[in-house]
Design a protein around this motif. Structure first.
Motif, PDB file in Angstrom:
ATOM      1  N   ARG A 189      65.005  44.861  77.016  1.00 51.61           N
ATOM      2  CA  ARG A 189      63.596  44.449  76.955  1.00 51.61           C
ATOM      3  C   ARG A 189      63.301  43.757  75.626  1.00 51.61           C
ATOM      4  O   ARG A 189      64.016  43.949  74.636  1.00 51.61           O
ATOM      5  CB  ARG A 189      62.689  45.662  77.157  1.00 51.61           C
ATOM      6  N   GLY A 191      60.638  43.210  72.572  1.00 48.93           N
ATOM      7  CA  GLY A 191      59.506  43.906  71.982  1.00 48.93           C
ATOM      8  C   GLY A 191      59.336  45.253  72.679  1.00 48.93           C
ATOM      9  O   GLY A 191      60.315  45.943  72.973  1.00 48.93           O
ATOM     10  N   ASP A 192      58.063  45.637  72.977  1.00 51.67           N
ATOM     11  CA  ASP A 192      57.853  46.933  73.636  1.00 51.67           C
ATOM     12  C   ASP A 192      58.058  46.838  75.147  1.00 51.67           C
ATOM     13  O   ASP A 192      58.068  47.858  75.849  1.00 51.67           O
ATOM     14  CB  ASP A 192      56.471  47.501  73.287  1.00 51.67           C
ATOM     15  N   ARG A 194      56.118  45.803  77.389  1.00 51.65           N
ATOM     16  CA  ARG A 194      54.926  46.013  78.215  1.00 51.65           C
ATOM     17  C   ARG A 194      54.200  44.717  78.558  1.00 51.65           C
ATOM     18  O   ARG A 194      53.258  44.712  79.336  1.00 51.65           O
ATOM     19  CB  ARG A 194      53.961  46.979  77.516  1.00 51.65           C
ATOM     20  N   ARG A 233      59.661  44.864  80.815  1.00 48.51           N
ATOM     21  CA  ARG A 233      60.471  46.063  81.037  1.00 48.51           C
ATOM     22  C   ARG A 233      60.947  46.112  82.501  1.00 48.51           C
ATOM     23  O   ARG A 233      62.108  46.407  82.773  1.00 48.51           O
ATOM     24  CB  ARG A 233      59.635  47.294  80.694  1.00 48.51           C
ATOM     25  N   SER A 253      60.603  42.970  68.130  1.00 52.39           N
ATOM     26  CA  SER A 253      59.668  41.846  67.981  1.00 52.39           C
ATOM     27  C   SER A 253      59.956  41.055  66.710  1.00 52.39           C
ATOM     28  O   SER A 253      59.910  39.823  66.708  1.00 52.39           O
ATOM     29  CB  SER A 253      58.233  42.374  67.939  1.00 52.39           C
TER      30      SER A 253
END
Length: 298
Positions: A189, A191-192, A194, A233, A253
């Motif tokens: 993925r 970054g996060d 989301r 994700r 990120s």
């Protein structure tokens, strides 16, 4: 659309090349706009940055498709390259629109490229074609890009804007870089994870453009994205399943920003865009889900 003569700008690009193959395969006559001296009757000279088009080459065309523009994801966004991204789209669109408007018999339809970058960062909010433009380089570019088609629209040419999402293909765009990474087991993925990615298979992109060319009464902006945007994700997990590889390596990120500069906003930003107008008009996606789009690309 019965046998037609269609001019295509950007015919050497990912979407343009696939569109030309599809049209010629069905017996349509395609005229490619080229920057060099034409090598045959199926080529027309133009210089987008100089706003110059050989008008004689567009005479007799039923439709014009404009997919030309310097690659947004192909290099770091320096000020000079941002100017090139802008000029190649805005000046080229203006040149085509002005040339069509000046013809005694303009083409019936002008399908001009745009992008979901129009909406900017949307977070978790679902946006359709009624949403206003966002803020920043890409939204401002898209507003100007679409506005450059005004001369054709005012001359009575049915004008359609294709606001394209992330095209799933191993031959270009974001996925051209992602697929080899994931195949090597280095995917993960970003970054996060989301952030929402609004994607579309190359097959559905081409089919949608052809649908918009052929369907009288459709004009204005159309989002060309699969019906269900997914988070980065979720897309990462689907890539792992389709390719049979683990996806253990998240990309921080900060690393993306260091490598991509301002363009990292495009990868880390969230755009939850839906194709409301296409769906309401009766268009059907052949690959509405990410696994189908990925298998088609592979």
């Amino acid at each position: 659309m019965e046998h037609s003569r269609i001019a295509v700008a950007g015919a050497s690009g990912l979407i343009g090349g696939a569109l030309v193959r599809s049209l010629t395969g069905d017996g349509h006559e395609v005229v490619r706009l080229v920057r060099r001296a034409p090598r045959g009757p199926d080529e027309v000279r133009w210089d987008p940055e100089a706003r110059s088009v050989d008008a004689a080459g567009l005479a007799g065309c039923d439709a014009v498709v404009n997919l030309a523009g310097a690659g947004v994801g192909s290099r770091r966004w320096t000020d000079a390259y941002k100017k090139r991204i802008r000029d190649s789209r805005v000046l080229g669109t203006a040149a085509l629109a002005e040339t069509m408007a000046a013809l005694d018999e303009p083409p019936r339809v002008f399908v001009s490229g745009s992008a979901i970058g129009y909406y900017g960062e949307t977070g978790d909010r679902i946006v359709d074609e009624d949403a206003p433009p966002g803020e920043g380089f890409l939204p401002e570019l898209c507003v100007e890009w679409e506005g450059a088609a005004d001369p054709a629209r005012q001359a009575g040419v049915r004008t359609v804007f294709v606001r394209t999402g992330l095209v799933v293909s191993r031959d270009g765009g974001a996925w051209q870089r992602l697929i080899p990474l994931f195949k090597a087991g280095l995917g993960g993925r970003m970054g996060d994870g989301r952030q929402y990615w609004s994607y579309v298979s190359l097959h559905d992109e081409v089919t949608a453009i052809r649908y918009l060319l052929a369907t009288e009464g459709l004009s204005g902006p159309f989002n060309v994205t699969a019906p269900q945007p997914l988070t980065n994700r979720e897309i990462t997990a689907a890539m792992g399943r389709v390719l049979g590889r683990p996806t253990p390596f998240p990309v921080p990120s900060a690393a993306l920003k260091a490598v991509l500069g301002e363009m990292a906003q495009d990868v880390l930003g969230s755009q939850r865009v839906v194709p409301r107008r296409l769906s309401e008009s009766g268009f059907t996606f052949e690959f509405p889900d990410i696994e189908g789009a990925l298998r088609a690309a592979l």
